[in-house]
Design a protein around this motif. Sequence first.
Motif, PDB file in Angstrom:
ATOM      1  N   SER A   1      61.396  78.389  60.852  1.00  0.00           N
ATOM      2  CA  SER A   1      61.252  78.974  59.746  1.00  0.00           C
ATOM      3  C   SER A   1      59.722  78.452  59.226  1.00  0.00           C
ATOM      4  N   LEU A   2      58.706  79.279  58.742  1.00  0.00           N
ATOM      5  CA  LEU A   2      57.566  78.879  58.017  1.00  0.00           C
ATOM      6  C   LEU A   2      57.303  78.346  56.792  1.00  0.00           C
ATOM      7  N   LEU A   3      57.835  77.509  55.839  1.00  0.00           N
ATOM      8  CA  LEU A   3      57.112  76.879  54.639  1.00  0.00           C
ATOM      9  C   LEU A   3      55.942  76.390  53.838  1.00  0.00           C
ATOM     10  N   HIS A   4      55.682  77.061  52.686  1.00  0.00           N
ATOM     11  CA  HIS A   4      54.138  77.613  52.107  1.00  0.00           C
ATOM     12  C   HIS A   4      54.539  76.168  51.027  1.00  0.00           C
ATOM     13  N   ASP A   5      54.889  75.438  51.222  1.00  0.00           N
ATOM     14  CA  ASP A   5      54.883  74.983  49.980  1.00  0.00           C
ATOM     15  C   ASP A   5      54.087  72.961  49.744  1.00  0.00           C
ATOM     16  N   GLY A   6      53.186  73.021  50.652  1.00  0.00           N
ATOM     17  CA  GLY A   6      51.222  71.919  51.267  1.00  0.00           C
ATOM     18  C   GLY A   6      50.966  72.822  50.993  1.00  0.00           C
ATOM     19  N   THR A   7      49.762  72.474  51.672  1.00  0.00           N
ATOM     20  CA  THR A   7      48.601  72.422  51.499  1.00  0.00           C
ATOM     21  C   THR A   7      48.275  73.350  53.229  1.00  0.00           C
ATOM     22  N   LYS A   8      48.835  73.158  53.642  1.00  0.00           N
ATOM     23  CA  LYS A   8      48.533  73.728  55.289  1.00  0.00           C
ATOM     24  C   LYS A   8      49.855  74.358  56.112  1.00  0.00           C
ATOM     25  N   GLY A   9      51.293  74.434  54.891  1.00  0.00           N
ATOM     26  CA  GLY A   9      52.444  75.270  55.864  1.00  0.00           C
ATOM     27  C   GLY A   9      52.585  74.100  57.052  1.00  0.00           C
ATOM     28  N   THR A  10      54.077  74.047  56.275  1.00  0.00           N
ATOM     29  CA  THR A  10      55.131  73.564  57.677  1.00  0.00           C
ATOM     30  C   THR A  10      56.020  74.485  58.793  1.00  0.00           C
TER      31      THR A  10
ATOM     32  N   THR B   1      53.251  80.187  35.001  1.00  0.00           N
ATOM     33  CA  THR B   1      52.634  80.112  36.388  1.00  0.00           C
ATOM     34  C   THR B   1      53.449  79.837  37.272  1.00  0.00           C
ATOM     35  N   LYS B   2      52.827  79.752  38.798  1.00  0.00           N
ATOM     36  CA  LYS B   2      53.137  79.562  40.229  1.00  0.00           C
ATOM     37  C   LYS B   2      52.706  78.149  40.639  1.00  0.00           C
ATOM     38  N   ARG B   3      53.546  77.333  41.361  1.00  0.00           N
ATOM     39  CA  ARG B   3      53.119  76.349  41.705  1.00  0.00           C
ATOM     40  C   ARG B   3      54.166  75.966  43.690  1.00  0.00           C
ATOM     41  N   ALA B   4      53.057  75.719  44.646  1.00  0.00           N
ATOM     42  CA  ALA B   4      54.253  76.817  45.880  1.00  0.00           C
ATOM     43  C   ALA B   4      55.070  78.331  45.841  1.00  0.00           C
ATOM     44  N   SER B   5      56.780  77.195  46.104  1.00  0.00           N
ATOM     45  CA  SER B   5      57.918  78.261  45.310  1.00  0.00           C
ATOM     46  C   SER B   5      58.489  78.317  44.021  1.00  0.00           C
ATOM     47  N   GLU B   6      57.699  76.953  43.390  1.00  0.00           N
ATOM     48  CA  GLU B   6      58.036  77.342  41.927  1.00  0.00           C
ATOM     49  C   GLU B   6      58.016  77.695  41.060  1.00  0.00           C
ATOM     50  N   ASN B   7      58.451  78.264  39.942  1.00  0.00           N
ATOM     51  CA  ASN B   7      57.499  79.221  38.750  1.00  0.00           C
ATOM     52  C   ASN B   7      58.034  77.704  37.780  1.00  0.00           C
ATOM     53  N   ILE B   8      57.361  77.742  36.739  1.00  0.00           N
ATOM     54  CA  ILE B   8      56.686  77.028  35.695  1.00  0.00           C
ATOM     55  C   ILE B   8      56.286  78.024  34.538  1.00  0.00           C
ATOM     56  N   ALA B   9      57.703  77.383  33.652  1.00  0.00           N
ATOM     57  CA  ALA B   9      57.555  78.088  32.200  1.00  0.00           C
ATOM     58  C   ALA B   9      56.607  76.609  31.331  1.00  0.00           C
ATOM     59  N   TYR B  10      55.625  76.838  30.312  1.00  0.00           N
ATOM     60  CA  TYR B  10      55.713  76.119  29.935  1.00  0.00           C
ATOM     61  C   TYR B  10      55.096  75.675  28.455  1.00  0.00           C
ATOM     62  N   TRP B  11      55.002  75.374  27.771  1.00  0.00           N
ATOM     63  CA  TRP B  11      54.902  75.052  26.236  1.00  0.00           C
ATOM     64  C   TRP B  11      55.007  73.947  25.370  1.00  0.00           C
ATOM     65  N   GLU B  12      54.321  74.288  24.154  1.00  0.00           N
ATOM     66  CA  GLU B  12      53.999  72.307  23.836  1.00  0.00           C
ATOM     67  C   GLU B  12      54.791  72.787  22.191  1.00  0.00           C
ATOM     68  N   ASN B  13      55.108  71.982  21.658  1.00  0.00           N
ATOM     69  CA  ASN B  13      55.784  71.544  20.022  1.00  0.00           C
ATOM     70  C   ASN B  13      55.616  69.876  19.747  1.00  0.00           C
ATOM     71  N   GLY B  14      53.738  70.223  19.152  1.00  0.00           N
ATOM     72  CA  GLY B  14      53.632  69.091  18.593  1.00  0.00           C
ATOM     73  C   GLY B  14      52.700  68.802  19.281  1.00  0.00           C
TER      74      GLY B  14
ATOM     75  N   PRO C   1      62.828  83.495  39.310  1.00  0.00           N
ATOM     76  CA  PRO C   1      62.141  84.543  39.983  1.00  0.00           C
ATOM     77  C   PRO C   1      61.076  84.086  37.905  1.00  0.00           C
ATOM     78  N   ALA C   2      60.042  84.207  37.746  1.00  0.00           N
ATOM     79  CA  ALA C   2      59.108  84.495  36.794  1.00  0.00           C
ATOM     80  C   ALA C   2      59.786  84.966  35.166  1.00  0.00           C
TER      81      ALA C   2
END
Length: 430
Positions: free
Chosen positions: A232-241, A391-404, A415-416
């Motif tokens: 299986s080809l994984l894309h969680d780096g800059t070059k693929g593994t 937003t997305k980084r590799a295979s992860e979706n990241i939901a972000y916010w601020e509080n103060g 999924p996003a």
Amino acid sequence: MTSRELTGLLSLAESDASLPFSRKVSDWAWRLAFGAIGWPWLLKSLHGGSKADKRALMTALGLAPDALPHLGSWKADTGFLRHIVMQIALLQPGIVVELGAGASTLVAAKALALHGGGQLISFDQHAGFVDATREWLDDNGLSVDIRHAPLEANVEGWPGRWYSVDRLPDRIDLIIIDGPPWSVHPMVRGAADSLFRRLSPGGVVLLDDAARPGERLVARRWRKRWPDIDFSLLHDGTKGTLVGVKRVAGVPPAPANDNGGAFRHAARAAGIAALIALGWIGRGALGEFPDPAQASTTFIDEAAASHRTGLLRQAMVSQVESTHLDSVEIARSTGIRLPKLPEGWRVRDVQLYPTNSSPAVALSLTTPQGEAVTLLAGRAETPADAKPLVTKRASENIAYWENGDQALALTGTMPAERALELAAMLARNT
């Protein structure tokens, strides 16, 4: 010189003086053809991974933060190095064979020292580099059987020159392939399958630079030649593994080599060049070219790195999770105010996580639906406000916010839309 030093874009120079003229012409034709379409992959390889990912990797291994200050170019990136650590932690292999020494040698040796103390046998074609790397490993208190293996061998069925390896054990639990460089031949690493017969049941193959055109063609042939290994080809780096796992003992013999002399070598090179010109490989069979690498060290990268580190910790026997969450103590000691967790969420680990500005808090969590997520809270600036963005980084979706004055991010592979939904639950409790 070792992989600790800053190096150029290209790998160390190779010599092809011993090759017959017909092979030189053929190999050069392949290099030119693949070089014409491979520049996006080569450009992306300049980025060895974010500082956050590298810092997380060094922390997990107990290495100094500056143990590998320069990654990228022809060296392994943090994505591939992380796969090495994870596989060693999971397999606790007795024998690891590495093809192409460097940063991966240090990481694999340290991971083995932490997980079972297996033996690492490493081969590289440059005698001076082997000697320097051996001294570098000694300076880090690591012992590796690292051997000089000049590129003088020919493996039936594969182009290019291969390592002159010797004294291999009958059974190998993990094979790490990070050489020879593509400049020898774009498909030269295919010859690594000469070791696959020795792979133990459940053993693993790791191929670096697997997103490049040559390695993708290698992977296609491996899937046909070795049906008992799941790739299986994984894309969680800059070059693929490329990760291969052997399901059962025993594999069928590889098909016979199709020897056709100088004309056939040249014909193959010309044919592949024509296909490349038509865009068949570059866009149809291999997919779109990757976007240029982003050398970002934002809070988003820290969030992705903390999620991967948490998963790595949970796979490591030596790392003990802390499931006790004391939000009052955390606020008193760090000034970070954590949101109240929704009902049914389970805490799997609580850790202080180092970031560029100040310590953050990383919570490894499981939702009632069984989703593994990581909440990172710290002091940072993001484009978000109280309403989460995603937003997305590799295979992860990241939901972000601020509080103060603090930022929060929820990371997972859901999924996003689901990431935003879960983040909104936390934001309401912030």
